[in-house]
Design an enzyme around this catalytic site. Sequence first.
Site, mmCIF file in Angstrom:
data_model
loop_
_atom_site.group_PDB
_atom_site.id
_atom_site.type_symbol
_atom_site.label_atom_id
_atom_site.label_comp_id
_atom_site.label_asym_id
_atom_site.label_seq_id
_atom_site.Cartn_x
_atom_site.Cartn_y
_atom_site.Cartn_z
ATOM 1 N N GLU A 218 -15.541 -18.649 9.100
ATOM 2 C CA GLU A 218 -16.281 -17.408 8.876
ATOM 3 C C GLU A 218 -16.339 -17.055 7.395
ATOM 4 O OE1 GLU A 218 -18.105 -15.761 10.938
ATOM 5 O OE2 GLU A 218 -17.557 -16.928 12.718
ATOM 6 N N TYR B 284 -18.698 -7.659 9.230
ATOM 7 C CA TYR B 284 -19.268 -8.742 10.021
ATOM 8 C C TYR B 284 -18.228 -9.822 10.299
ATOM 9 C CZ TYR B 284 -22.068 -12.664 11.562
ATOM 10 O OH TYR B 284 -22.549 -13.720 12.303
ATOM 11 N N ASP C 174 -25.502 -9.496 11.071
ATOM 12 C CA ASP C 174 -25.815 -9.930 9.715
ATOM 13 C C ASP C 174 -27.329 -9.935 9.561
ATOM 14 O OD1 ASP C 174 -26.692 -12.168 11.091
ATOM 15 O OD2 ASP C 174 -25.402 -13.594 10.020
#
Length: 219
Positions: free
Chosen positions: A41, A124, A142
Amino acid sequence: MRVEDGDEFVETLLEWYAENGRHDLPWRDPDASRFEILIAELMLQQTSAEQVTGVYDEFVEQYPTAGAVLAAAETDIGEAIEPLGLRKRTEYFRRASAQLLARHDGRVPDSRSELLDLHGVGEYTAASVLAHAHERDASAVDTNVARVLARAFGSESAEPESPEMWDLSDRLAPSGRCDDFLHALIDFGAAVCTARDPNCESCPFEAACEYETERSTDE
């Protein structure tokens, strides 16, 4: 597609994902550790999945834990992720790893607030880690997710920071399947509902999509 048709939207999207999703991405492997998912991520911030694929496997093989990252020389970490650009991620990895070791015994926390305390982790990324690493019911927005939702539901705002987008994502997120739902939105935005020249002809929402209706009228 309208907001009140949310259940149908989610069901159709998940069916599309089952047939067309990028299931072979290494960080989506069921055996990927929570730390490896966190690393993915962080790598994916402002970076395409294709770029990350080029460095991810070798990186997590060399640095599978927070301890391994922290034990490595900063220059070695920097060289390993150089193809991704954004060299500041070297600091993200090292400082976040130090925090994990100091506060969580090297484990990736499962609370939003604790994830947000990690260096380099924003809203996010925290939500994505909750969904993908901990299988929690969490939604994340996003730029790509906001674009898909705004087009499908005729929203005036397609900004990922928009409370409207996060609220819509929260309402749509299917309990117990948020992991697949987020991956489906990302893959759909990359393959069909692209920023430029979307492939509306192959879109399962073409007949109901507000964006396609306006696009056809303009043509």
